[in-house]
Design a protein around this motif. Structure first.
Motif, PDB file in Angstrom:
ATOM      1  N   GLY A 130       0.734  -1.311   0.119  1.00 23.89           N
ATOM      2  CA  GLY A 130      -0.019   0.023  -0.192  1.00 23.89           C
ATOM      3  C   GLY A 130       0.977   1.142   0.154  1.00 23.89           C
ATOM      4  O   GLY A 130       2.178   1.009   0.227  1.00 23.89           O
ATOM      5  N   HIS A 131       0.189   2.432  -0.118  1.00 21.63           N
ATOM      6  CA  HIS A 131       0.934   3.516  -0.118  1.00 21.63           C
ATOM      7  C   HIS A 131       0.561   4.309   1.198  1.00 21.63           C
ATOM      8  O   HIS A 131      -0.391   4.199   1.913  1.00 21.63           O
ATOM      9  CB  HIS A 131       0.002   4.540  -1.253  1.00 21.63           C
ATOM     10  N   PHE A 132       1.759   5.166   1.506  1.00 21.88           N
ATOM     11  CA  PHE A 132       1.400   5.860   2.681  1.00 21.88           C
ATOM     12  C   PHE A 132       0.646   7.278   2.575  1.00 21.88           C
ATOM     13  O   PHE A 132       0.757   7.707   1.291  1.00 21.88           O
ATOM     14  CB  PHE A 132       2.917   6.192   3.219  1.00 21.88           C
ATOM     15  N   PRO A 133      -0.167   7.715   3.341  1.00 20.81           N
ATOM     16  CA  PRO A 133      -1.159   8.684   3.161  1.00 20.81           C
ATOM     17  C   PRO A 133      -0.039  10.052   2.663  1.00 20.81           C
ATOM     18  O   PRO A 133      -0.648  10.969   2.094  1.00 20.81           O
ATOM     19  CB  PRO A 133      -2.086   8.545   4.102  1.00 20.81           C
ATOM     20  N   SER A 134       0.791  10.002   3.230  1.00 18.00           N
ATOM     21  CA  SER A 134       1.822  11.207   3.373  1.00 18.00           C
ATOM     22  C   SER A 134       3.251  11.167   3.361  1.00 18.00           C
ATOM     23  O   SER A 134       3.709  10.327   4.241  1.00 18.00           O
ATOM     24  CB  SER A 134       1.242  12.171   4.929  1.00 18.00           C
ATOM     25  N   ALA A 135       3.845  11.981   2.560  1.00 20.50           N
ATOM     26  CA  ALA A 135       5.350  11.894   2.604  1.00 20.50           C
ATOM     27  C   ALA A 135       5.958  12.547   3.844  1.00 20.50           C
ATOM     28  O   ALA A 135       7.102  12.103   4.335  1.00 20.50           O
ATOM     29  CB  ALA A 135       5.900  12.417   1.428  1.00 20.50           C
ATOM     30  N   ALA A 136       5.193  13.490   4.453  1.00 21.57           N
ATOM     31  CA  ALA A 136       5.594  13.981   5.619  1.00 21.57           C
ATOM     32  C   ALA A 136       5.733  13.236   6.741  1.00 21.57           C
ATOM     33  O   ALA A 136       6.502  13.160   7.441  1.00 21.57           O
ATOM     34  CB  ALA A 136       4.757  15.432   5.798  1.00 21.57           C
ATOM     35  N   PHE A 137       4.525  12.342   6.796  1.00 20.49           N
ATOM     36  CA  PHE A 137       4.348  11.199   7.883  1.00 20.49           C
ATOM     37  C   PHE A 137       5.809  10.231   7.830  1.00 20.49           C
ATOM     38  O   PHE A 137       6.478  10.058   8.752  1.00 20.49           O
ATOM     39  CB  PHE A 137       3.318  10.654   7.853  1.00 20.49           C
ATOM     40  N   CYS A 138       6.267   9.797   6.606  1.00 23.46           N
ATOM     41  CA  CYS A 138       7.159   9.012   6.316  1.00 23.46           C
ATOM     42  C   CYS A 138       8.624   9.668   6.652  1.00 23.46           C
ATOM     43  O   CYS A 138       9.204   9.212   7.496  1.00 23.46           O
ATOM     44  CB  CYS A 138       7.467   8.785   4.926  1.00 23.46           C
ATOM     45  N   VAL A 139       8.719  10.766   6.414  1.00 20.90           N
ATOM     46  CA  VAL A 139      10.004  11.547   6.837  1.00 20.90           C
ATOM     47  C   VAL A 139      10.033  11.742   8.348  1.00 20.90           C
ATOM     48  O   VAL A 139      11.127  11.797   8.915  1.00 20.90           O
ATOM     49  CB  VAL A 139       9.989  13.105   6.036  1.00 20.90           C
ATOM     50  N   PHE A 140       8.737  12.380   8.875  1.00 20.99           N
ATOM     51  CA  PHE A 140       8.606  12.569  10.538  1.00 20.99           C
ATOM     52  C   PHE A 140       9.118  11.407  11.136  1.00 20.99           C
ATOM     53  O   PHE A 140       9.996  11.340  11.923  1.00 20.99           O
ATOM     54  CB  PHE A 140       7.325  13.044  10.619  1.00 20.99           C
ATOM     55  N   SER A 141       8.477   9.990  10.835  1.00 23.60           N
ATOM     56  CA  SER A 141       8.691   8.730  11.490  1.00 23.60           C
ATOM     57  C   SER A 141      10.240   8.521  11.478  1.00 23.60           C
ATOM     58  O   SER A 141      10.816   8.188  12.265  1.00 23.60           O
ATOM     59  CB  SER A 141       7.749   7.947  11.142  1.00 23.60           C
ATOM     60  N   ASN A 142      10.770   8.697   9.985  1.00 22.49           N
ATOM     61  CA  ASN A 142      12.179   8.335   9.936  1.00 22.49           C
ATOM     62  C   ASN A 142      13.035   9.075  10.816  1.00 22.49           C
ATOM     63  O   ASN A 142      13.999   8.646  11.395  1.00 22.49           O
ATOM     64  CB  ASN A 142      12.509   8.380   8.362  1.00 22.49           C
ATOM     65  N   ARG A 143      12.872  10.439  10.773  1.00 24.38           N
ATOM     66  CA  ARG A 143      13.723  11.461  11.662  1.00 24.38           C
ATOM     67  C   ARG A 143      13.572  11.100  13.053  1.00 24.38           C
ATOM     68  O   ARG A 143      14.479  11.157  13.696  1.00 24.38           O
ATOM     69  CB  ARG A 143      13.357  12.928  11.338  1.00 24.38           C
ATOM     70  N   PHE A 144      12.323  10.966  13.362  1.00 25.28           N
ATOM     71  CA  PHE A 144      12.238  10.846  14.995  1.00 25.28           C
ATOM     72  C   PHE A 144      12.814   9.509  15.451  1.00 25.28           C
ATOM     73  O   PHE A 144      13.477   9.511  16.343  1.00 25.28           O
ATOM     74  CB  PHE A 144      10.491  10.602  14.983  1.00 25.28           C
ATOM     75  N   LEU A 145      12.924   8.424  14.674  1.00 27.01           N
ATOM     76  CA  LEU A 145      13.246   7.098  15.000  1.00 27.01           C
ATOM     77  C   LEU A 145      14.971   7.260  15.063  1.00 27.01           C
ATOM     78  O   LEU A 145      15.667   6.775  15.840  1.00 27.01           O
ATOM     79  CB  LEU A 145      12.989   5.942  14.222  1.00 27.01           C
ATOM     80  N   ALA A 146      15.396   8.211  13.969  1.00 27.26           N
ATOM     81  CA  ALA A 146      17.019   8.301  13.684  1.00 27.26           C
ATOM     82  C   ALA A 146      17.304   9.318  15.145  1.00 27.26           C
ATOM     83  O   ALA A 146      18.614   8.975  15.545  1.00 27.26           O
ATOM     84  CB  ALA A 146      17.011   9.333  12.658  1.00 27.26           C
ATOM     85  N   ILE A 147      16.561   9.986  15.468  1.00 31.25           N
ATOM     86  CA  ILE A 147      17.033  11.014  16.712  1.00 31.25           C
ATOM     87  C   ILE A 147      17.055  10.031  17.863  1.00 31.25           C
ATOM     88  O   ILE A 147      17.950  10.335  18.685  1.00 31.25           O
ATOM     89  CB  ILE A 147      16.047  12.119  16.793  1.00 31.25           C
TER      90      ILE A 147
END
Length: 100
Positions: A1-18
């Motif tokens: 499936g597709h994620f509804p938002s690219a911003a959500f993907c970026v936010f979750s990626n950056r949050f986990l990285a932090i």
């Protein structure tokens, strides 16, 4: 499936990285902010460009089918091997080129 938002993907990626970075720094150095020499705002241009490039990457994936994504992700090692050979003089056996 597709994620509804690219911003959500970026936010979750950056949050986990932090979170992972904070844990790694705490384990390795004992403190997270005690040893800072450079002010954090110095890293703002790099952080913004990295975030924008990730957002663009995730947004563009919405227009590409999953099989195409898989083929390109699995073949990205070939340009890396070629650049390693050109820039660093790395030598890879022909079997590794075939495996890639």
């Amino acid at each position: 499936g597709h994620f509804p938002s690219a911003a959500f993907c970026v936010f979750s990626n950056r949050f986990l990285a932090i979170v992972v970075a904070i844990v790694a720094v705490k384990l390795r150095h004992g403190a997270v902010f005690a040893n800072n020499v450079a002010p954090l705002y110095i890293f703002t241009p790099c952080a913004l460009s990295n975030t924008m490039s990730s957002w663009s990457q995730y947004a563009s994936l919405r227009y590409v089918s999953f099989p195409v994504q898989t083929v390109f992700k699995s073949s990205k090692i070939i340009p890396v091997m070629i650049m390693g050979k050109i820039l660093k003089g790395a030598v890879y056996p022909n079997s590794q080129y075939c495996e890639a």
